[in-house]
Motif scaffolding. Sequence first.
Motif: not given
Length: 210
Positions: A139-160
Amino acid sequence: MIQAMSLLEFDHIAVSCTDLQRDAQTLESRLNVPLAQGGHHPTMGTYNRLLSLGPSAYFELIAIDPEAPPPGRPRWFGLDQFSGPARLTNWILRCQDLDDALAVLPSGFGTPMTLQRGNLRWRMAVPETGILPFEGWAPALIEWQSPTHPCQSLPDQNVRLDRLCLKHPQSTEMHALLAPLLEPGTIHFEPAERPALLAEFETPAGRVAL
């Protein structure tokens, strides 16, 4: 040391491709939902399209940006060597402290890079060769430093994402290394002669496997 660090958490999966616009249309037909516009990564000379997988995970279609200048270093996810049809190539785990995570893991997972796209800021461990351990299947490793996670700005298409399975000749070694750092059930490790990632999704049109 493992007990002192935060667990690694599933963040997103990456499908690599050679033609972002063409392969986005193919994936949209396969999943029966539209992909959101992503953005450009000037440091790596890549760009992407995105799909929410819920409140804390997402799906990324990524390719070399034909209009970007060469980055002067190997691109992430081994994209410089990628060819053929679009396919699932990478899984990305997030951590609270990238340096602590790298200290626990063996060498080869990469050197931290600080990156930004719009209002998103993150640190990511990128190997000098662009190839992650286990021939690119770690796996690649990531540490988010933004106040919000990027998925929170994506429309939810009900895919899980229902299931993510790594098939690999060294699956036993990979399980021993990574399973203690992951929440149970994050990924399944299975022995196989040829490496591959398998993702199974629940979508509005039913179950889809990539």
